[in-house]
Design a protein around this motif. Sequence first.
Motif, PDB file in Angstrom:
ATOM      1  N   TYR A 181      61.449  -4.236  62.879  1.00  0.00           N
ATOM      2  CA  TYR A 181      62.605  -3.672  62.381  1.00  0.00           C
ATOM      3  C   TYR A 181      63.315  -2.735  63.592  1.00  0.00           C
ATOM      4  O   TYR A 181      64.701  -2.765  63.653  1.00  0.00           O
ATOM      5  CB  TYR A 181      62.120  -2.410  61.557  1.00  0.00           C
ATOM      6  N   ILE A 182      62.666  -2.336  64.513  1.00  0.00           N
ATOM      7  CA  ILE A 182      63.153  -1.649  65.735  1.00  0.00           C
ATOM      8  C   ILE A 182      63.948  -2.610  66.500  1.00  0.00           C
ATOM      9  O   ILE A 182      65.278  -2.244  66.789  1.00  0.00           O
ATOM     10  CB  ILE A 182      62.448  -0.789  66.522  1.00  0.00           C
ATOM     11  N   ALA A 183      63.808  -3.957  66.491  1.00  0.00           N
ATOM     12  CA  ALA A 183      64.217  -4.674  67.602  1.00  0.00           C
ATOM     13  C   ALA A 183      65.465  -5.299  66.644  1.00  0.00           C
ATOM     14  O   ALA A 183      66.358  -5.818  67.331  1.00  0.00           O
ATOM     15  CB  ALA A 183      63.258  -6.102  67.710  1.00  0.00           C
ATOM     16  N   MET A 187      51.217   0.408  80.814  1.00  0.00           N
ATOM     17  CA  MET A 187      52.652   0.380  81.291  1.00  0.00           C
ATOM     18  C   MET A 187      53.022  -1.310  81.332  1.00  0.00           C
ATOM     19  O   MET A 187      54.081  -1.563  81.526  1.00  0.00           O
ATOM     20  CB  MET A 187      52.801   0.780  82.612  1.00  0.00           C
ATOM     21  N   THR A 188      52.107  -2.161  80.666  1.00  0.00           N
ATOM     22  CA  THR A 188      52.453  -3.533  80.694  1.00  0.00           C
ATOM     23  C   THR A 188      52.208  -4.272  79.386  1.00  0.00           C
ATOM     24  O   THR A 188      52.850  -4.421  78.447  1.00  0.00           O
ATOM     25  CB  THR A 188      51.705  -4.430  81.807  1.00  0.00           C
ATOM     26  N   LEU A 189      50.715  -4.653  79.236  1.00  0.00           N
ATOM     27  CA  LEU A 189      50.502  -5.350  78.207  1.00  0.00           C
ATOM     28  C   LEU A 189      50.562  -4.898  76.798  1.00  0.00           C
ATOM     29  O   LEU A 189      50.867  -5.172  75.798  1.00  0.00           O
ATOM     30  CB  LEU A 189      49.092  -6.201  78.146  1.00  0.00           C
ATOM     31  N   GLY A 190      50.443  -3.487  76.796  1.00  0.00           N
ATOM     32  CA  GLY A 190      50.506  -2.736  75.502  1.00  0.00           C
ATOM     33  C   GLY A 190      51.803  -2.493  74.904  1.00  0.00           C
ATOM     34  O   GLY A 190      51.829  -3.157  73.796  1.00  0.00           O
ATOM     35  N   PRO A 191      52.901  -1.949  75.661  1.00  0.00           N
ATOM     36  CA  PRO A 191      54.059  -2.124  74.922  1.00  0.00           C
ATOM     37  C   PRO A 191      55.019  -3.351  75.004  1.00  0.00           C
ATOM     38  O   PRO A 191      55.737  -3.821  74.216  1.00  0.00           O
ATOM     39  CB  PRO A 191      54.698  -1.199  75.680  1.00  0.00           C
ATOM     40  N   VAL A 192      54.581  -4.130  76.262  1.00  0.00           N
ATOM     41  CA  VAL A 192      55.680  -5.457  76.293  1.00  0.00           C
ATOM     42  C   VAL A 192      55.097  -6.544  75.321  1.00  0.00           C
ATOM     43  O   VAL A 192      56.096  -7.261  74.619  1.00  0.00           O
ATOM     44  CB  VAL A 192      55.521  -6.031  77.785  1.00  0.00           C
ATOM     45  N   THR A 193      53.975  -6.462  75.020  1.00  0.00           N
ATOM     46  CA  THR A 193      53.627  -7.406  73.877  1.00  0.00           C
ATOM     47  C   THR A 193      54.334  -7.393  72.715  1.00  0.00           C
ATOM     48  O   THR A 193      55.086  -8.268  72.047  1.00  0.00           O
ATOM     49  CB  THR A 193      52.175  -7.496  73.547  1.00  0.00           C
ATOM     50  N   TRP A 194      54.431  -6.170  72.099  1.00  0.00           N
ATOM     51  CA  TRP A 194      55.085  -5.839  70.978  1.00  0.00           C
ATOM     52  C   TRP A 194      56.601  -6.068  70.997  1.00  0.00           C
ATOM     53  O   TRP A 194      57.430  -6.544  70.109  1.00  0.00           O
ATOM     54  CB  TRP A 194      54.706  -4.434  70.508  1.00  0.00           C
ATOM     55  N   THR A 195      57.242  -5.906  72.127  1.00  0.00           N
ATOM     56  CA  THR A 195      58.536  -6.057  72.399  1.00  0.00           C
ATOM     57  C   THR A 195      59.101  -7.424  72.490  1.00  0.00           C
ATOM     58  O   THR A 195      59.742  -7.908  71.906  1.00  0.00           O
ATOM     59  CB  THR A 195      59.209  -5.520  73.962  1.00  0.00           C
ATOM     60  N   LEU A 196      58.153  -8.432  73.228  1.00  0.00           N
ATOM     61  CA  LEU A 196      58.325  -9.808  72.999  1.00  0.00           C
ATOM     62  C   LEU A 196      58.236 -10.463  71.718  1.00  0.00           C
ATOM     63  O   LEU A 196      59.126 -11.349  71.421  1.00  0.00           O
ATOM     64  CB  LEU A 196      57.418 -10.219  74.169  1.00  0.00           C
ATOM     65  N   LEU A 197      57.311  -9.891  71.152  1.00  0.00           N
ATOM     66  CA  LEU A 197      57.092 -10.756  69.842  1.00  0.00           C
ATOM     67  C   LEU A 197      58.129 -10.302  68.782  1.00  0.00           C
ATOM     68  O   LEU A 197      58.309 -11.100  68.146  1.00  0.00           O
ATOM     69  CB  LEU A 197      55.853 -10.058  69.080  1.00  0.00           C
ATOM     70  N   ALA A 198      58.697  -9.184  68.907  1.00  0.00           N
ATOM     71  CA  ALA A 198      59.895  -8.776  68.112  1.00  0.00           C
ATOM     72  C   ALA A 198      61.182  -9.571  68.603  1.00  0.00           C
ATOM     73  O   ALA A 198      62.222  -9.542  67.691  1.00  0.00           O
ATOM     74  CB  ALA A 198      60.156  -7.260  68.247  1.00  0.00           C
ATOM     75  N   GLU A 199      61.273 -10.059  69.822  1.00  0.00           N
ATOM     76  CA  GLU A 199      62.315 -10.701  70.504  1.00  0.00           C
ATOM     77  C   GLU A 199      62.366 -12.082  70.159  1.00  0.00           C
ATOM     78  O   GLU A 199      63.545 -12.765  70.299  1.00  0.00           O
ATOM     79  CB  GLU A 199      62.646 -10.316  71.966  1.00  0.00           C
ATOM     80  N   ILE A 200      61.351 -12.792  70.459  1.00  0.00           N
ATOM     81  CA  ILE A 200      61.465 -14.196  70.834  1.00  0.00           C
ATOM     82  C   ILE A 200      61.599 -15.254  69.618  1.00  0.00           C
ATOM     83  O   ILE A 200      61.983 -16.131  69.767  1.00  0.00           O
ATOM     84  CB  ILE A 200      60.274 -14.522  71.611  1.00  0.00           C
TER      85      ILE A 200
END
Length: 443
Positions: A125-127, A353-366
């Motif tokens: 939703y945020i993405a 600072m890496t895998l925790g937040p960035v995983t969710w960001t990538l999944l919401a974007e790709i």
Amino acid sequence: MQNNSKAFIYFICSVSAMGGLLFGYDWVVIGGAKPFYEQFFGIGNSPLMQGVAMSTALVGCLIGAMVAGALADRYGRKPLLTTAAVLFTVSAIGTGLFNDFTLFNIARFIGGVGIGVASALSPMYIAEVSPAHIRGRMVSLNQMTIVLGILAAQIVNMLLARDSSVAANMTWNVAWGWRWMFWAETVPAALFLVMSFLIPESPVYLQAHPSPPQGRDVELHKTASTSNQTSPPWEGLMEAKYRRVLLLGLVIAVFQQWCGTNVIFNYAQEIFTGAGYDVDGMFIDIVITGIANVAFTFVALYTIEKWGRRTLMLIGAGGLGLIYLTLGTCYFFEVKGVMMVVLVVTAISVYAMTLGPVTWTLLAEIFPNHIRGVAMATCTFALWVGCCTLTFSFPSMNASLGSYGTFWIYSAICVCAFVFLFMRCPETKGKSLEELENELTKI
């Protein structure tokens, strides 16, 4: 206030991210309550029943994640977020209320379904409502609320758990302390429920379902799909042009769990006591890991739009690989004391600072708009399967291979993931969802 204002975007993203706060709290609170509810229900000598109590929510997570995407594509993102808030509220009340072990587990299962739904829906939703130039920071806000929820649960557990060396205090812990640990979740859950009625529906969903007309303009940015797909999302997910991006999403999701950091969270008690800390200081030591988790998630909010998603994922995979190699070596040579604690906190910091937040960001974007709901649900389901297999495999691996062998395996997994991400992970920062759809489906 204009709907397209920056303040409004921050508001609706913050409300959606409350699902992450409850996700984090509900996931961790049971660890502090465990010694006390086990005595209350008389399962202290039953490993099977202890396992049931700890894993019931996991089953709910799997089911919630599995159904979230299809339901969100059919009924919308907003109603599912409201449903998750209801599930969290019911679970928080029921878990602390019930005196029957079966009903206790049913309440935990309900909360697990809420976790599964929120973990899939909140970042998606945020993405979909965030402009491209701040989308990474906004989706990372969801991870920030997750770690704040974890820290909140650790602090609540520490404050509520009275000194168990005093008989009267232990009696209170067993009778009431564990209940209040769960009941404390009711406050943010109820707030999330109320606030969920104040946010708009995702513009992506509204464009896919233009009728009935909406009473207010909620199109925060243009998200018109370039694919003009007419096939159902589940069928679209299986199309050849989406297989590479689906594989990328599945690997990223599972790796976030198999990187091993959740083992550190789950076994922080054993690590700190093994490092020479007494039981009275154990809760404080665990809170320290929570503080590091929060602090370095703040770092991610700053770096994700500057360094990019790909760079942070590579830093996470490579950094954890090196840390686990060192940690395993220390176990091999039976190193104890502050060195082990430093390595644990460093691993959590790198992950945060890496895998925790960035995983969710990538999944919401790709994923393309047409399949984002079911694709996110599929990857979130895979993530929770990864969490289950990690959690259940650790004791056996630790017993057969030793702690050093187990962490060397996690190091090897991180190295393999580094190679895969180096070859296949794209950079997504600053690009619209439509630009990403055109790029990633034409690889």
